[in-house]
Structure formats: C-alpha cells, structure tokens
Design a protein around this motif. Structure first.
Motif, short mmCIF file in Angstrom:
data_model
loop_
_atom_site.label_atom_id
_atom_site.label_comp_id
_atom_site.label_asym_id
_atom_site.label_seq_id
_atom_site.Cartn_x
_atom_site.Cartn_y
_atom_site.Cartn_z
N ALA A 13 0.84 -1.20 0.00
CA ALA A 13 0.00 0.00 0.00
C ALA A 13 0.88 1.25 0.00
O ALA A 13 0.59 2.23 -0.71
N TYR A 14 1.96 1.23 0.77
CA TYR A 14 2.91 2.34 0.78
C TYR A 14 3.53 2.51 -0.61
O TYR A 14 3.64 3.64 -1.11
N HIS A 15 3.91 1.40 -1.22
CA HIS A 15 4.47 1.42 -2.57
C HIS A 15 3.48 2.11 -3.52
O HIS A 15 3.86 2.98 -4.30
N TYR A 16 2.22 1.73 -3.43
CA TYR A 16 1.20 2.33 -4.30
C TYR A 16 1.05 3.83 -4.01
O TYR A 16 0.88 4.62 -4.94
N SER A 17 1.15 4.21 -2.72
CA SER A 17 1.04 5.64 -2.39
C SER A 17 2.17 6.44 -3.06
O SER A 17 1.96 7.56 -3.51
N LEU A 18 3.36 5.84 -3.12
CA LEU A 18 4.47 6.51 -3.81
C LEU A 18 4.19 6.61 -5.31
O LEU A 18 4.56 7.59 -5.96
N HIS A 19 3.53 5.59 -5.84
CA HIS A 19 3.17 5.61 -7.26
C HIS A 19 2.22 6.79 -7.54
O HIS A 19 2.39 7.52 -8.52
N VAL A 20 1.25 6.98 -6.66
CA VAL A 20 0.31 8.10 -6.79
C VAL A 20 1.05 9.42 -6.70
O VAL A 20 0.83 10.33 -7.52
N LEU A 21 1.95 9.55 -5.73
CA LEU A 21 2.73 10.78 -5.58
C LEU A 21 3.60 11.04 -6.82
O LEU A 21 3.73 12.18 -7.26
N LEU A 22 4.18 9.98 -7.36
CA LEU A 22 5.00 10.12 -8.57
C LEU A 22 4.16 10.66 -9.72
O LEU A 22 4.56 11.61 -10.40
N ARG A 23 3.00 10.06 -9.93
CA ARG A 23 2.12 10.52 -11.01
C ARG A 23 1.74 12.00 -10.83
O ARG A 23 1.71 12.75 -11.80
N GLN A 24 1.46 12.39 -9.59
CA GLN A 24 1.12 13.78 -9.32
C GLN A 24 2.28 14.70 -9.65
O GLN A 24 2.09 15.73 -10.33
N GLN A 25 3.47 14.34 -9.19
CA GLN A 25 4.63 15.21 -9.45
C GLN A 25 4.94 15.27 -10.95
O GLN A 25 5.28 16.34 -11.44
N LEU A 26 4.84 14.16 -11.64
CA LEU A 26 5.12 14.18 -13.08
C LEU A 26 4.10 15.03 -13.82
O LEU A 26 4.39 15.58 -14.89
N ALA A 27 2.89 15.15 -13.25
CA ALA A 27 1.85 15.99 -13.86
C ALA A 27 1.98 17.46 -13.41
O ALA A 27 1.19 18.30 -13.83
N GLY A 28 2.97 17.75 -12.55
CA GLY A 28 3.20 19.12 -12.11
C GLY A 28 2.41 19.51 -10.87
O GLY A 28 2.31 20.69 -10.55
N THR A 29 1.84 18.53 -10.17
CA THR A 29 1.08 18.79 -8.95
C THR A 29 1.94 18.43 -7.75
O THR A 29 2.38 17.28 -7.62
N PHE A 30 2.16 19.41 -6.88
CA PHE A 30 2.99 19.22 -5.69
C PHE A 30 2.14 19.52 -4.47
O PHE A 30 2.03 20.67 -4.05
N ARG A 31 1.51 18.48 -3.93
CA ARG A 31 0.56 18.65 -2.81
C ARG A 31 1.24 18.63 -1.45
O ARG A 31 0.63 19.03 -0.47
N TYR A 32 2.45 18.13 -1.39
CA TYR A 32 3.10 17.96 -0.09
C TYR A 32 4.42 18.73 -0.06
O TYR A 32 5.14 18.80 -1.05
#
Length: 182
Positions: A102-121
């Motif tokens: 689940a942690y691995h998947y959370s990093l996948h979600v964060l990666l997708r966000q950052q690659l799309a230019g979204t920096f939520r954290y």
C-alpha cells in the motif's frame, strides 16, 4: 532449489527497498526545485522527472513484482502454507507486507502527481513519508529473524520507540536546516 528462490526473494527485496528509499528523496528534491528561479527550476524538474521514471519503472516496480512472485514461491515450495495457522509471526509479517505494498502504491500516486506538475506535499511532509519504508523494513526483518521468540508487546514497544526517535530526528534536522538558512 528452495534456497535459490529464497535468495532471489531476498535480492529483489533489497532492490525494491532501494527504490522505496530513493524515490521519496527524489520527490523531495523535485519539490524543492520549485523554489529555484527559471530556467533552473525547469531544468531540475525535467532531470528529476527522468530519474524518477527510470528508478520507479526500471527498478522499483519490477523488484516489487518479483519480490511478490519469489515470496509466494517460497511460501509454497517451503511448505509454509501447509502449517500456515501455526506461524503467528508469519501472519503479522504478511500484514506488514500488505501495508508495504500500500505504501508502494502511495508513492506511485505521488510520482504521477509530481510528473503531472502537482505538488501537494511539502518537502518536510515528504521527508516524514520517506521514513515509512524504514519502519516497515525494521518490523519485517525483526519478525523474520526472531519469529516466535519475539514478544508482541516488546516488539510493538520497540517499534513505537523507534518511530518516536525517528520523528524526533526529523524534527531536529528541520530545526537545524531552518537555523542554517538564517
């Protein structure tokens, strides 16, 4: 043959954790690159994007999949499934492993966000999230090594104390960085 499969399982765990440890660091650097003026910001974010994609899709994901395959094979070929109910440490370990995926998947979600230019954290929040893999590593290795000899109470107490020390270290590091900026 079982020992070779177990060895491969351990090797892929190591490479998987290498990715889990390094990916959040790259995300932190990518987030902090946003504080740089152009053209440095664009250059840094482009380079970090390349590095993150190569690490994630070239090492981390394949290692996670191969860890799962080799781990399942080890359970099956080692006879662990026949006596599954007798190994409470294994139930706890596999629960941690599920949370690790689940942690691995959370990093996948964060990666997708950052690659799309979204920096939520913030970089500080990502630094804390970066340490979650360390907690999983310690819990899983202790369970596998100590097995039935580990007291659940002492094991959880040790894990909680480790988390407290880890979070304190992150806080101290944050204060040191803030003082250095002044």
């Amino acid at each position: 043959m079982n020992l070779y499969i177990k060895a491969l399982h351990i090797i892929f765990i190591v490479t998987w954790f290498a990715g889990l440890f390094y990916m959040p660091r790259l995300m932190i650097y990518n987030t902090e690159a946003g504080q740089q003026p152009e053209p440095a910001r664009g250059i840094l974010r482009s380079q970090f994007g390349i590095m993150m994609k190569r690490l994630w899709f070239g090492i981390t994901w394949p290692s996670a999949v191969l860890t799962l395959i080799m781990g399942g094979w080890t359970l099956w070929s080692g006879g662990w499934l026949n006596n599954f109910g007798q190994h409470s440490w294994l139930h706890i370990k596999l629960t941690f492993v599920i949370f690790l995926y689940a942690y691995h998947y959370s990093l996948h979600v964060l990666l997708r966000q950052q690659l799309a230019g979204t920096f939520r954290y913030s970089s500080q929040q990502l630094r804390i999230w970066n340490e979650v893999a360390t907690i999983f590593l310690i819990a899983i290795v202790m369970l596998v090594t100590v097995k039935q000899n580990m007291s659940v109470v002492w094991g959880l107490t040790g894990l909680v104390l480790f988390v407290v020390v880890l979070m304190s270290a992150i806080r101290i590091y944050k204060h040191a960085r803030e003082r250095k900026r002044m």
